[in-house]
Design a protein around this motif. Structure first.
Motif, PDB file in Angstrom:
ATOM      1  N   ASP A  46       0.827  -1.206   0.000  1.00  0.00           N
ATOM      2  CA  ASP A  46       0.000   0.000   0.000  1.00  0.00           C
ATOM      3  C   ASP A  46       0.864   1.260   0.000  1.00  0.00           C
ATOM      4  N   ARG A  47       1.959   1.246   0.774  1.00  0.00           N
ATOM      5  CA  ARG A  47       2.854   2.406   0.789  1.00  0.00           C
ATOM      6  C   ARG A  47       3.490   2.612  -0.582  1.00  0.00           C
ATOM      7  N   GLY A  48       3.859   1.499  -1.220  1.00  0.00           N
ATOM      8  CA  GLY A  48       4.458   1.609  -2.541  1.00  0.00           C
ATOM      9  C   GLY A  48       3.496   2.169  -3.565  1.00  0.00           C
ATOM     10  N   VAL A  49       2.242   1.719  -3.525  1.00  0.00           N
ATOM     11  CA  VAL A  49       1.230   2.220  -4.453  1.00  0.00           C
ATOM     12  C   VAL A  49       0.966   3.699  -4.197  1.00  0.00           C
ATOM     13  N   GLN A  50       0.858   4.073  -2.929  1.00  0.00           N
ATOM     14  CA  GLN A  50       0.617   5.477  -2.607  1.00  0.00           C
ATOM     15  C   GLN A  50       1.779   6.348  -3.062  1.00  0.00           C
ATOM     16  N   TYR A  51       2.992   5.837  -2.912  1.00  0.00           N
ATOM     17  CA  TYR A  51       4.150   6.611  -3.352  1.00  0.00           C
ATOM     18  C   TYR A  51       4.149   6.765  -4.872  1.00  0.00           C
ATOM     19  N   GLN A  52       3.814   5.691  -5.585  1.00  0.00           N
ATOM     20  CA  GLN A  52       3.735   5.768  -7.041  1.00  0.00           C
ATOM     21  C   GLN A  52       2.716   6.819  -7.476  1.00  0.00           C
ATOM     22  N   ARG A  53       1.556   6.831  -6.834  1.00  0.00           N
ATOM     23  CA  ARG A  53       0.542   7.831  -7.163  1.00  0.00           C
ATOM     24  C   ARG A  53       1.045   9.240  -6.880  1.00  0.00           C
ATOM     25  N   SER A  54       1.799   9.387  -5.781  1.00  0.00           N
ATOM     26  CA  SER A  54       2.320  10.704  -5.426  1.00  0.00           C
ATOM     27  C   SER A  54       3.313  11.207  -6.461  1.00  0.00           C
ATOM     28  N   VAL A  55       4.180  10.309  -6.954  1.00  0.00           N
ATOM     29  CA  VAL A  55       5.147  10.702  -7.987  1.00  0.00           C
ATOM     30  C   VAL A  55       4.411  11.153  -9.248  1.00  0.00           C
ATOM     31  N   ALA A  56       3.403  10.382  -9.660  1.00  0.00           N
ATOM     32  CA  ALA A  56       2.639  10.748 -10.856  1.00  0.00           C
ATOM     33  C   ALA A  56       1.909  12.068 -10.654  1.00  0.00           C
ATOM     34  N   ALA A  57       1.308  12.254  -9.470  1.00  0.00           N
ATOM     35  CA  ALA A  57       0.582  13.491  -9.182  1.00  0.00           C
ATOM     36  C   ALA A  57       1.529  14.686  -9.140  1.00  0.00           C
ATOM     37  N   TYR A  58       2.726  14.480  -8.624  1.00  0.00           N
ATOM     38  CA  TYR A  58       3.736  15.542  -8.576  1.00  0.00           C
ATOM     39  C   TYR A  58       4.058  16.022  -9.990  1.00  0.00           C
ATOM     40  N   ALA A  59       4.318  15.073 -10.894  1.00  0.00           N
ATOM     41  CA  ALA A  59       4.619  15.447 -12.275  1.00  0.00           C
ATOM     42  C   ALA A  59       3.424  16.122 -12.939  1.00  0.00           C
ATOM     43  N   ALA A  60       2.224  15.592 -12.685  1.00  0.00           N
ATOM     44  CA  ALA A  60       1.019  16.166 -13.285  1.00  0.00           C
ATOM     45  C   ALA A  60       0.775  17.587 -12.809  1.00  0.00           C
ATOM     46  N   SER A  61       1.107  17.882 -11.551  1.00  0.00           N
ATOM     47  CA  SER A  61       0.925  19.232 -11.008  1.00  0.00           C
ATOM     48  C   SER A  61       1.704  20.258 -11.818  1.00  0.00           C
TER      49      SER A  61
ATOM     50  N   ALA B 248      12.653   7.217  -8.473  1.00  0.00           N
ATOM     51  CA  ALA B 248      12.176   8.174  -7.478  1.00  0.00           C
ATOM     52  C   ALA B 248      11.935   7.409  -6.192  1.00  0.00           C
ATOM     53  N   CYS B 249      12.549   7.843  -5.107  1.00  0.00           N
ATOM     54  CA  CYS B 249      12.367   7.124  -3.852  1.00  0.00           C
ATOM     55  C   CYS B 249      12.113   8.095  -2.707  1.00  0.00           C
ATOM     56  N   GLY B 250      11.300   7.627  -1.764  1.00  0.00           N
ATOM     57  CA  GLY B 250      10.988   8.453  -0.607  1.00  0.00           C
ATOM     58  C   GLY B 250      12.178   8.616   0.313  1.00  0.00           C
TER      59      GLY B 250
ATOM     60  N   GLY C 252       8.745  18.713   1.518  1.00  0.00           N
ATOM     61  CA  GLY C 252       9.263  19.514   0.423  1.00  0.00           C
ATOM     62  C   GLY C 252       8.624  19.276  -0.925  1.00  0.00           C
ATOM     63  N   SER C 253       8.610  18.030  -1.413  1.00  0.00           N
ATOM     64  CA  SER C 253       8.079  17.760  -2.747  1.00  0.00           C
ATOM     65  C   SER C 253       6.577  18.010  -2.807  1.00  0.00           C
ATOM     66  N   GLU C 254       5.854  17.630  -1.747  1.00  0.00           N
ATOM     67  CA  GLU C 254       4.420  17.881  -1.708  1.00  0.00           C
ATOM     68  C   GLU C 254       4.143  19.380  -1.735  1.00  0.00           C
ATOM     69  N   ASN C 255       4.902  20.139  -0.971  1.00  0.00           N
ATOM     70  CA  ASN C 255       4.698  21.590  -0.941  1.00  0.00           C
ATOM     71  C   ASN C 255       4.993  22.216  -2.297  1.00  0.00           C
ATOM     72  N   ALA C 256       6.013  21.690  -2.991  1.00  0.00           N
ATOM     73  CA  ALA C 256       6.332  22.214  -4.320  1.00  0.00           C
ATOM     74  C   ALA C 256       5.187  21.956  -5.291  1.00  0.00           C
ATOM     75  N   ALA C 257       4.588  20.754  -5.217  1.00  0.00           N
ATOM     76  CA  ALA C 257       3.462  20.428  -6.096  1.00  0.00           C
ATOM     77  C   ALA C 257       2.262  21.312  -5.794  1.00  0.00           C
ATOM     78  N   ILE C 258       1.979  21.518  -4.515  1.00  0.00           N
ATOM     79  CA  ILE C 258       0.856  22.380  -4.121  1.00  0.00           C
ATOM     80  C   ILE C 258       1.103  23.804  -4.589  1.00  0.00           C
ATOM     81  N   GLY C 259       2.360  24.255  -4.500  1.00  0.00           N
ATOM     82  CA  GLY C 259       2.691  25.586  -5.008  1.00  0.00           C
ATOM     83  C   GLY C 259       2.474  25.699  -6.503  1.00  0.00           C
ATOM     84  N   ALA C 260       2.817  24.629  -7.244  1.00  0.00           N
ATOM     85  CA  ALA C 260       2.590  24.645  -8.693  1.00  0.00           C
ATOM     86  C   ALA C 260       1.105  24.718  -9.012  1.00  0.00           C
ATOM     87  N   LEU C 261       0.288  24.025  -8.226  1.00  0.00           N
ATOM     88  CA  LEU C 261      -1.153  24.013  -8.477  1.00  0.00           C
ATOM     89  C   LEU C 261      -1.801  25.370  -8.217  1.00  0.00           C
ATOM     90  N   ALA C 262      -1.106  26.245  -7.489  1.00  0.00           N
ATOM     91  CA  ALA C 262      -1.630  27.601  -7.284  1.00  0.00           C
ATOM     92  C   ALA C 262      -1.703  28.381  -8.592  1.00  0.00           C
TER      93      ALA C 262
END
Length: 215
Positions: free
Chosen positions: A24-39, A121-123, A188-198
């Protein structure tokens, strides 16, 4: 407005009971990487650390579970290049790193287009993976320098032993495009993605937009 980024694959990773929480952690991390790029693609901003730089590094599409040797996520760029990504919630040594190199070898044997990139990409990363990450950065220079310490040299020796059945051309092509980088989505990476979505939605809606991309 999030649906303007039309190239997200319909084939998605899903969590399940097999393998328990580590899966589950691996799947969630994969989704996060994809969402980061999509942002960054949605915002029309360059995506740092995934391959092309500057305006050439603006994502034009993000795909999960693709049909290629490195298959977790593929990010396509406006330049026409692609980055093929393996996603690891954590990476050190052992089977996980062996699997990374096995996928790299297969990609090299099939042929890596000159402008494409192979990224892990690794956590978190530790031990051999961290030393190998440092070594791989050396090969991005026009004139690569030798490893700077014994641990890096051991990591390179280990990699060379695992790439022994590649041709000199295949090895050179692989080292030129392969990278291991940390992307942590607890800060850091999550905050950068959220900043991009602004740049895409109202600032008050950025956290909800990020959550929607992950889900």
């Amino acid at each position: 407005m999030l649906n303007v980024f039309v190239a997200v694959s319909k084939k998605r990773a899903s969590a399940g009971s097999v393998g328990g929480s580590s899966v589950d952690r691996g799947v969630q991390y994969q989704r996060s990487v994809a969402a980061y790029a999509a942002s960054f693609g949605l915002a029309g901003l360059p995506l740092q650390g995934f391959g092309p730089s500057g305006a050439l590094g603006i994502p034009s599409g993000v795909h999960l579970e693709v049909d290629s040797p490195v298959d977790d996520v593929r990010v396509d760029f406006a330049s026409g290049a692609s980055s093929f990504i393996q996603c690891k919630a954590s990476l050190g040594a052992g089977e996980a790193l062996d699997g990374v190199v096995a996928q790299w070898k297969k990609a090299a044997q099939e042929g890596i287009p000159e402008d494409d990139h192979l990224l892990v990409a690794c956590g978190t990363m530790a031990g051999r993976a961290r030393h190998l990450s440092s070594v791989l950065r050396l090969f991005k220079a026009e004139h690569p320098s030798p490893p700077s310490n014994e641990d890096e040299q051991k990591a390179l020796d280990w990699l060379d032993a695992n790439l022994a059945d590649l041709s000199m051309y295949e090895r050179r092509a692989l080292l030129r495009v392969a990278s291991i980088r940390e992307f942590r989505f607890d800060g850091g990476s999550e905050n950068a993605a959220i900043g991009a979505l602004a740049h895409v939605v109202d600032r008050n809606d950025t956290v909800a937009a990020w959550s929607a991309l992950i889900d």
